[in-house]
Motif scaffolding. Structure first.
Motif, PDB file in Angstrom:
ATOM      1  N   ARG A   1      10.001   3.080  -5.244  1.00  0.00           N
ATOM      2  CA  ARG A   1       9.579   2.117  -4.654  1.00  0.00           C
ATOM      3  C   ARG A   1      10.703   1.088  -4.131  1.00  0.00           C
ATOM      4  O   ARG A   1      10.378   0.383  -3.156  1.00  0.00           O
TER       5      ARG A   1
ATOM      6  N   ARG B   1       1.611   4.625  -3.485  1.00  0.00           N
ATOM      7  CA  ARG B   1       1.546   6.019  -3.576  1.00  0.00           C
ATOM      8  C   ARG B   1       2.824   6.743  -4.208  1.00  0.00           C
ATOM      9  O   ARG B   1       2.937   7.928  -4.348  1.00  0.00           O
TER      10      ARG B   1
ATOM     11  N   ARG C   1       0.886  -1.242  -0.114  1.00  0.00           N
ATOM     12  CA  ARG C   1       0.154   0.070  -0.143  1.00  0.00           C
ATOM     13  C   ARG C   1       0.854   1.124  -0.069  1.00  0.00           C
ATOM     14  O   ARG C   1       0.351   2.164  -0.746  1.00  0.00           O
ATOM     15  N   ALA C   2       2.021   1.205   0.757  1.00  0.00           N
ATOM     16  CA  ALA C   2       2.798   2.595   0.726  1.00  0.00           C
ATOM     17  C   ALA C   2       3.337   2.792  -0.527  1.00  0.00           C
ATOM     18  O   ALA C   2       3.586   3.806  -1.074  1.00  0.00           O
ATOM     19  N   CYS C   3       3.764   1.487  -1.236  1.00  0.00           N
ATOM     20  CA  CYS C   3       4.591   1.795  -2.597  1.00  0.00           C
ATOM     21  C   CYS C   3       3.675   2.354  -3.772  1.00  0.00           C
ATOM     22  O   CYS C   3       4.068   2.847  -4.722  1.00  0.00           O
TER      23      CYS C   3
END
Length: 406
Positions: free
Chosen positions: A192, A185, A181-183
């Motif tokens: 990434r 964005r 999920r963080a990547c």
């Protein structure tokens, strides 16, 4: 060509080894690791029971270093690499990952049936009268014996590592989706890759920091098993495997090693592991940081074996017909070899003294492999069929669908 026509598919590279060949290499690694584990524990048994205390059972220092090589870090690196790869690909290039319930279900099917049966059988034979050491049984069945200084090596001694393996499963299903999920964005792929690599490096550095503080600041002796065998000290092996997964996912088919470069990297990693094993007896830097260093070298060896243009004689050795079947039964061999060895020893069937060590090694090998083969086909393989009860999303499969309406 119209403006809306799909672009042509990129040509397939002939350099990438097929997935089944990579699986064969990994089975070879598993087989070698399992055999090395058996040799290490027989070597350790003869070292511990020698009349002079800790006299090695072989006089040749080179052979002694090979036999005393600890490969538990290879199991950690290999497991983390294989299980993290799908998360790394999803984080870097998009796509979905298997739900936590499906992942944990398949891991439970892989680990628990044989493990629980072996714990119950071995514990019962060593506790013939009730109530027995119920705390030991409870801790082994809950994978918490790694936190017990007195019982960490009870019942099935090598399975302290399974406590860390199970803990890693929960860490992965927690951190993996967060990383994905963080990547999502981040727009640039390089960003990434950097985020995922930095996370793995942090997980590798944290145990290094703990070992440094425990040894040099707190003065905790190396015989404090909980301090140096627990996840706070040994998670670096898993972190190295996670980083390897990120690196291979980031590279894809790019920058594959030539045969000469691959063999050079393989030779350097093996030489490093050999030198590390030779220096690990004397307390010092290599003794204190043995496992983080070994984890990095095993990851380097796996990289030089898997990310290649063409297969080398090292790959052909790993996929030899005598070795890959041992990889297939490696988990059973890992579980049963110590009880088999101790049973033979207590029955007086192993030759005594250093001169009897080679024969004892052969006897334990033959007996443990036979037991492991029977265990695989009678326990492991039938249990693995339970994995088909659920699909990739963790939902129960419908084996009897209703007939289609006409």
């Amino acid at each position: 060509m119209s403006a809306t026509a799909a672009p042509p598919a990129p040509p397939r590279t002939p350099e990438g080894p097929p997935r089944r060949r990579r699986a064969g290499d990994i089975d070879g690694f598993r087989g070698l690791a399992a055999l090395s584990t058996v040799a290490f524990h027989v070597w350790q048994q003869y070292t511990a029971y020698d009349a002079h205390g800790t006299h090695p059972p072989v006089a040749n220092p080179v052979l002694d270093a090979v036999l005393s090589l600890e490969v538990i870090d290879l199991f950690f690196v290999l497991s983390a690499f294989l299980l993290t790869l799908s998360y790394a690909r999803a984080a870097l290039d998009g796509g979905s990952t298997r739900p936590a319930r499906a992942f944990l279900f398949r891991r439970a099917i892989r680990i628990l049936p044989l493990y629980v049966l072996a714990v119950l059988v071995v514990w019962a034979t060593r506790n013939p009268t009730l109530p027995g050491d119920w705390q030991d049984l409870f801790e082994h069945l809950t994978f918490t014996h790694v936190f017990d200084q007195d019982r960490i090596f009870y019942t099935l001694g090598p399975t302290w590592s399974l406590s860390l393996e199970v803990l890693f499963y929960f860490v992965l299903v927690g951190l993996g989706p967060l990383a994905v999920r963080a990547c999502r964005r981040l727009r640039r792929r390089a960003d990434r890759v950097a985020v995922c690599a930095a996370g793995c490096l942090f997980l590798f550095a944290a145990p290094l920091a703990w070992i440094t503080v425990a040894h040099y600041a707190l003065g905790i002796p190396h015989t404090d098993w909980v301090a140096y065998f627990g996840p706070q000290a040994r998670f670096g092996g898993f972190a190295a495997g996670m980083l390897l997964a990120v690196v291979l996912a980031a590279l894809g088919d790019r920058a594959r090693l030539s045969p000469r470069a691959a063999l050079l990297l393989t030779a350097l990693a093996l030489a490093g592991l050999f030198c590390l094993s030779r220096q690990s007896d004397a307390e010092g830097f290599t003794f204190t940081y043995y496992h983080p260093i070994a984890s990095a070298l095993w990851a380097l060896l796996l990289f030089g074996t898997l990310h290649i243009r063409r297969r080398t004689f090292w790959n052909r050795f790993l996929t030899a017909r005598w070795l890959t079947p041992l990889g297939l039964i490696s988990y059973s061999l890992f579980i049963w070899h110590e009880p088999v060895m101790l049973l033979l020893h207590n029955a007086g069937l192993l030759p005594a003294g250093p001169s009897g060590f080679p024969w004892a090694l052969l006897i334990v090998f033959l007996a443990a492999v036979a037991v492991a083969a029977a265990s695989y086909w009678l326990i492991e393989y039938p249990a693995s069929l339970l994995g088909r009860l659920k699909d990739a999303q963790g939902r129960p499969r419908d084996f009897y669908p209703e007939p289609a309406l006409r």
